[in-house]
Structure formats: structure tokens, C-alpha cells
Design an enzyme around this catalytic site. Structure first.
Site, PDB file in Angstrom:
ATOM      1  N   CYS A 144       6.334  -5.258  15.444  1.00 44.98           N
ATOM      2  CA  CYS A 144       5.931  -4.400  16.749  1.00 44.98           C
ATOM      3  C   CYS A 144       4.549  -4.857  17.093  1.00 44.98           C
ATOM      4  O   CYS A 144       3.734  -5.122  16.302  1.00 44.98           O
ATOM      5  CB  CYS A 144       5.820  -2.978  16.460  1.00 44.98           C
ATOM      6  SG  CYS A 144       7.749  -2.331  15.707  1.00 44.98           S
ATOM      7  N   CYS A 204       1.476  -2.870  15.612  1.00 38.95           N
ATOM      8  CA  CYS A 204       1.388  -2.359  14.217  1.00 38.95           C
ATOM      9  C   CYS A 204       0.819  -3.681  13.427  1.00 38.95           C
ATOM     10  O   CYS A 204       1.258  -4.740  13.636  1.00 38.95           O
ATOM     11  CB  CYS A 204       2.931  -2.241  13.741  1.00 38.95           C
ATOM     12  SG  CYS A 204       2.946  -2.032  12.046  1.00 38.95           S
ATOM     13  N   CYS A 260       3.346   8.532   1.416  1.00 38.41           N
ATOM     14  CA  CYS A 260       3.881   7.542   2.280  1.00 38.41           C
ATOM     15  C   CYS A 260       4.009   6.351   1.501  1.00 38.41           C
ATOM     16  O   CYS A 260       3.116   5.677   1.115  1.00 38.41           O
ATOM     17  CB  CYS A 260       2.872   7.192   3.432  1.00 38.41           C
ATOM     18  SG  CYS A 260       2.995   6.036   4.710  1.00 38.41           S
ATOM     19  N   CYS A 312       6.534  -6.985   7.245  1.00 36.09           N
ATOM     20  CA  CYS A 312       7.644  -6.554   8.181  1.00 36.09           C
ATOM     21  C   CYS A 312       7.897  -7.609   9.342  1.00 36.09           C
ATOM     22  O   CYS A 312       7.140  -8.163   9.672  1.00 36.09           O
ATOM     23  CB  CYS A 312       7.338  -5.149   8.833  1.00 36.09           C
ATOM     24  SG  CYS A 312       9.009  -4.485   9.720  1.00 36.09           S
ATOM     25  N   CYS A 323      -1.481   5.638  10.076  1.00 37.47           N
ATOM     26  CA  CYS A 323      -0.256   4.977  10.480  1.00 37.47           C
ATOM     27  C   CYS A 323      -0.585   3.602  11.004  1.00 37.47           C
ATOM     28  O   CYS A 323      -1.402   3.446  12.034  1.00 37.47           O
ATOM     29  CB  CYS A 323       0.402   5.716  11.277  1.00 37.47           C
ATOM     30  SG  CYS A 323       0.707   7.367  11.026  1.00 37.47           S
ATOM     31  N   GLU A 350       0.959  -1.044   0.062  1.00 37.44           N
ATOM     32  CA  GLU A 350       0.027  -0.062   0.095  1.00 37.44           C
ATOM     33  C   GLU A 350       0.721   1.196  -0.072  1.00 37.44           C
ATOM     34  O   GLU A 350       1.954   1.256   0.446  1.00 37.44           O
ATOM     35  CB  GLU A 350      -1.035  -0.030   1.189  1.00 37.44           C
ATOM     36  CG  GLU A 350      -1.945  -1.172   1.100  1.00 37.44           C
ATOM     37  CD  GLU A 350      -2.912  -1.297   2.219  1.00 37.44           C
ATOM     38  OE1 GLU A 350      -3.888  -1.628   2.053  1.00 37.44           O
ATOM     39  OE2 GLU A 350      -2.699  -0.651   3.521  1.00 37.44           O
TER      40      GLU A 350
HETATM   41  N1  SAH Z   1       9.098   0.665   9.994  1.00 32.47           N
HETATM   42  C1  SAH Z   1       9.171   1.849  10.269  1.00 32.47           C
HETATM   43  C2  SAH Z   1       8.309   2.642   9.374  1.00 32.47           C
HETATM   44  C3  SAH Z   1       6.742   2.311   9.266  1.00 32.47           C
HETATM   45  S1  SAH Z   1       5.601   2.333  10.598  1.00 32.47           S
HETATM   46  C4  SAH Z   1       8.993   2.372  11.511  1.00 32.47           C
HETATM   47  O1  SAH Z   1       8.350   1.554  12.350  1.00 32.47           O
HETATM   48  O2  SAH Z   1       9.497   3.515  11.822  1.00 32.47           O
HETATM   49  C5  SAH Z   1       5.469   4.196  10.555  1.00 32.47           C
HETATM   50  C6  SAH Z   1       5.001   4.643  11.903  1.00 32.47           C
HETATM   51  O3  SAH Z   1       3.760   4.067  12.151  1.00 32.47           O
HETATM   52  C7  SAH Z   1       5.855   4.251  13.034  1.00 32.47           C
HETATM   53  O4  SAH Z   1       6.414   5.138  13.861  1.00 32.47           O
HETATM   54  C8  SAH Z   1       5.007   3.144  13.590  1.00 32.47           C
HETATM   55  O5  SAH Z   1       5.358   3.036  14.960  1.00 32.47           O
HETATM   56  C9  SAH Z   1       3.830   3.849  13.371  1.00 32.47           C
HETATM   57  N2  SAH Z   1       2.777   2.800  13.701  1.00 32.47           N
HETATM   58  C10 SAH Z   1       2.594   1.401  13.487  1.00 32.47           C
HETATM   59  N3  SAH Z   1       1.456   0.900  14.201  1.00 32.47           N
HETATM   60  C11 SAH Z   1       0.643   1.983  14.508  1.00 32.47           C
HETATM   61  C12 SAH Z   1      -0.643   2.066  14.767  1.00 32.47           C
HETATM   62  N4  SAH Z   1      -1.501   0.928  14.938  1.00 32.47           N
HETATM   63  N5  SAH Z   1      -1.132   3.281  15.058  1.00 32.47           N
HETATM   64  C13 SAH Z   1      -0.178   4.229  15.235  1.00 32.47           C
HETATM   65  N6  SAH Z   1       0.886   4.293  14.732  1.00 32.47           N
HETATM   66  C14 SAH Z   1       1.409   3.064  14.362  1.00 32.47           C
HETATM   67 FE1  SF4 Z   2       7.432  -3.047  11.033  1.00 29.85          FE
HETATM   68 FE2  SF4 Z   2       5.446  -1.993  11.708  1.00 29.85          FE
HETATM   69 FE3  SF4 Z   2       7.332  -2.118  13.668  1.00 29.85          FE
HETATM   70 FE4  SF4 Z   2       7.408  -0.273  11.494  1.00 29.85          FE
HETATM   71  S1  SF4 Z   2       6.013  -0.441  13.310  1.00 29.85           S
HETATM   72  S2  SF4 Z   2       9.046  -1.808  12.312  1.00 29.85           S
HETATM   73  S3  SF4 Z   2       6.398  -1.540   9.836  1.00 29.85           S
HETATM   74  S4  SF4 Z   2       6.221  -4.025  12.845  1.00 29.85           S
END
Ligand code: SAH
Ligand code: SF4
Length: 369
Positions: free
Chosen positions: A115, A118, A104, A111, A338, A91
Site C-alpha cells: 500500500c 504504509c 497490536c 508485507c 499505525c 514489531e
Molecule cells: N495489513 C492489514 C493490517 C495491518 S495495517 C491491513 O492493511 O488492514 C493496520 C492499519 O493501519 C490498516 O488500516 C492500514 O491501512 C493502516 N495504515 C497503514 N499505514 C498507515 C499510515 N502510514 N498511517 C495511518 N494508518 C496506516
Molecule cells: Fe500491508 Fe501495510 Fe497494506 Fe496493511 S496497509 S496490507 S500492512 S502494505
């Protein structure tokens, strides 16, 4: 297999053209046709020598990503889903703002960092995107949205889509160079942001190879909590991460690092935790905080902090002199906010066996209560 010209930064394209017996200025012309004019048909590249056009025909192509769907949000954001083969989709999100347009961009299919909060992390990991697949997202969006004239539509790129960009370093860096190149998209280094969950050694490499704006997903003021939210923290820990941020700033186009902090109710959003953050970074890491209210997705079992809690948390940081913004949620009516980007991922890491899932109707964040 034909060569995909979107895989090349300008030096690589010049090398390819040299192999065809062509001078560098021909590569510059070709690069400009592709990225500045959005032309994919060699026959229409009118000032390109006939001899080069003939050599390219059949040997090279501009391989765009097949569009699977387009969703437009009430707030003007657009989410595109691209088919990247093998049952996978990624996406890309366009976010219009008064002063600028932001894209974006995704760097991986899924990934592997996993996390807790996420959606992409919950889906697991399939594969890295190629440079061409990363660049194709910008190529498509810029030229689809540009109507008539030559006014640029996208002047800000954030590597905040699906994936951890630094885990796909070899493909991401040439893609960044295409974005920055004056013959390509001509974006300012300050307006291309790599967002990382914090891979220390690769932050150091990026500083040397292609310093752009840096955002670091911090999410916790101490290792015990960050280890649980962002599993790769167990490798280096917060101290080493902050030291890498300070080193990065010596070469960065901006004089601060942006710390992203996803606000999770009852997990990382107390005043005490805000004060701990101030002690952690204060006077040491020139930084701004961007608080991201958690965007829920079904399997997370986590909740978004209330608006009042986010404001109170921000106030603690601001009173300590740290510039703090609260990210406005955009595109959540089309699941483009996000952390909601899910695409289609044929997981090869069996992540579902590792990440705790919320029981239906659970009241506590799974694994964090
Ligand atoms: N992998 C990279 C970039 C992609 S995620 C990273 O982790 O930085 C982009 C941003 O969205 C990151 O700061 C991540 O922590 C945040 N993010 C991920 N899941 C989220 C969620 N469910 N709600 C709000 N922010 C989220
Ligand atoms: Fe990967 Fe999501 Fe963690 Fe970013 S926030 S490193 S996309 S698992």
C-alpha cells in the site's frame, strides 16, 4: 529440531501429546501452564506427570522470540522489536487504555501488498511468521506485563501490526484459536480483530473457519483510487469486497464491519469522497468507520489531512447515520503508530522498484498528485 509448543492450538497439542502416549487432559494442563501461567520450564510445571515432563525434555520447547529492543512512549504505549532471524525483525505494540489493554500483533515480516501510504508496505516482504511466532508476541507481552496475581492485562488483540494476516492464513488461524481458547488466553471473539486490506476469498474462508471481529482497510470510495492506494484491489474490486463483508456478518461475533480509512491530504479526504462513501455502503453494509489520520514516514511523500478536514469528513458520514470514530494517534513518539511499524525486513520482493518514492522536498504525494 525440537518442537515449538507455541506452534500448537489445543487440538494440535492434544495430537502431539497423543503421539507421546498421553491423554488429552494432559495436553490441557500443559496448554494452561504455557498460556495462562506463562511457564516455559517443564520442570516447574508441578502438577504435570513426571512421565510427560521427561518425554518433553529435549523433544519440545517453548520458543520465545528474542527481544531486540523495548521503547516506552510518553502515553504508556510500549513497542517491542523481536529478532526473527536472518536479519529480520518484527514489531509488537501494547496500547493501554482506561478500560482495556490492546496488543497490536504482526503476522508477517514485511508485507507484499505494498500500500502506498504504509511504511511496512514500502519495506517489501521477507517471509510469513509461523503460528508460534505470532502467538509468542502475545505470550511475551501478557506475561511480561502481568505483575503478581492472575489479572489479565491484554483483553483485546488486533492483527494490525506488520503484514497482511490473510496472506498468512494457515499460520494466523491456529494463532487466533490459541487467543480464543478458554484454556489459552480466553479472549472474546469480539475482542480479537483481523484487519485486512481486503482479500475476498479469504474473508469467506475466515467466516467459516474462525469468525472474529473484522476490520477492512477501505481507504477510497472508488476503484480508480483504491487501485492506486491498495494494489490488490485490482484483483477483486470494491463491489466484491463489500459483498464479502455482508456475507461475513452472517457469522461474525459483531453485527458490523469496521472500515479503516487512512486520511491523506488532497488524496481521499474531500467532502465529495465522503458522500461517495455514504452512497457506496449506506443501507447495504452494516458498518462503522474508523478514520486514521495518516502517520507520515520519510519515503511516503504523502501528508496527513488537517484536523479540520478529518472532522468535516467524519461529519458527512455521521450525518448519514454511520458511526464514525477518529483514531487517536498513540505511540507516535516511538514510531509505533499505525503504519509506522518497520522492524527490519530483508526484502525479497524488490518492492522499492515498484513503489514510487517521494523526491526529497516533494510537495505532491508521489505518484498520486
Ligand atoms: N495489513 C492489514 C493490517 C495491518 S495495517 C491491513 O492493511 O488492514 C493496520 C492499519 O493501519 C490498516 O488500516 C492500514 O491501512 C493502516 N495504515 C497503514 N499505514 C498507515 C499510515 N502510514 N498511517 C495511518 N494508518 C496506516
Ligand atoms: Fe500491508 Fe501495510 Fe497494506 Fe496493511 S496497509 S496490507 S500492512 S502494505
Amino acid at each position: 529440531m525440537t518442537v515449538n509448543l507455541l506452534d500448537f492450538d489445543l487440538d494440535a497439542l492434544a495430537g502431539y501429546c497423543e503421539g507421546l502416549g498421553e491423554k488429552r487432559f494432559r495436553a490441557v494442563q500443559l496448554f494452561r501452564w504455557i498460556h495462562q501461567k506463562g511457564e516455559s520450564d517443564f520442570a516447574r510445571m508441578s502438577d504435570l506427570a513426571q512421565s510427560l515432563r521427561a518425554k518433553l525434555a529435549g523433544a519440545a520447547e517453548l520458543r520465545a522470540l528474542p527481544l531486540a529492543s523495548e521503547h516506552r512512549s510518553a502515553d504508556g504505549s510500549i513497542k517491542w522489536l523481536f529478532d526473527v532471524g536472518g536479519g529480520n525483525a518484527i514489531e509488537t505494540v501494547y496500547i493501554p487504555e482506561a478500560e482495556r489493554g490492546t496488543l497490536c500483533v504482526s503476522s508477517q515480516v514485511g508485507c507484499a501488498v505494498g500500500c502506498r501510504f504504509c511504511s511496512t508496505g514500502h519495506q517489501g516482504f521477507s517471509r510469513n511468521l509461523s503460528t508460534g511466532e505470532i502467538v509468542a508476541q502475545l505470550w511475551f507481552a501478557e506475561h511480561r506485563l502481568r505483575v503478581g496475581g492472575s489479572q489479565r492485562v491484554i483483553d483485546n488483540v488486533v492483527m494490525m501490526g506488520m503484514g497482511e494476516p490473510l496472506q498468512n492464513y494457515a499460520a494466523v488461524v491456529p494463532a487466533l484459536r490459541v487467543m480464543l481458547d478458554d484454556h489459552g488466553y480466553g479472549l472474546s471473539r469480539r475482542r480479537v480483530t483481523v484487519s485486512t486490506s481486503g482479500m475476498v476469498a479469504l474473508i469467506d474462508r475466515l467466516r467459516e473457519d474462525c469468525p472474529v471481529a473484522l476490520a477492512v482497510s477501505l481507504h477510497a470510495p472508488d476503484d480508480a483510487l483504491r487501485d492506486r492506494l491498495v494494489p490488490l484491489n485490482r484483483k477483486d474490486g470494491i463491489e466484491a469486497l463489500l459483498a464479502a463483508c455482508v456475507r461475513y456478518l452472517a457469522r461474525a461475533p459483531r453485527d458490523f464491519v469496521t472500515f479503516e480509512y487512512c486520511m491523506l491530504e488532497g488524496v481521499n479526504d474531500s467532502d465529495d469522497q465522503a458522500r461517495a462513501l455514504v452512497r457506496l455502503v449506506g443501507g447495504r453494509v452494516p458498518c462503522k468507520f474508523n478514520l486514521i489520520p495518516f502517520n507520515p514516514f520519510p519515503a511516503s511523500g504523502l501528508r496527513r489531512s488537517s484536523r479540520e478536514r478529518v472532522l468535516a469528513f467524519a461529519a458527512v458520514l455521521q450525518q448519514a447515520g454511520i458511526v464514525t470514530t477518529i483514531r487517536r494517534t498513540r505511540g507516535d513518539d516511538i514510531d509505533a503508530a499505525c503504519g509506522q511499524l518497520a522492524g527490519e525486513v530483508q526484502d525479497r520482493t524488490r518492492v522499492h522498484l515498484r513503489l514510487p518514492r517521494a523526491a526529497p522536498g516533494a510537495t505532491h504525494p508521489a505518484g498520486l498528485a
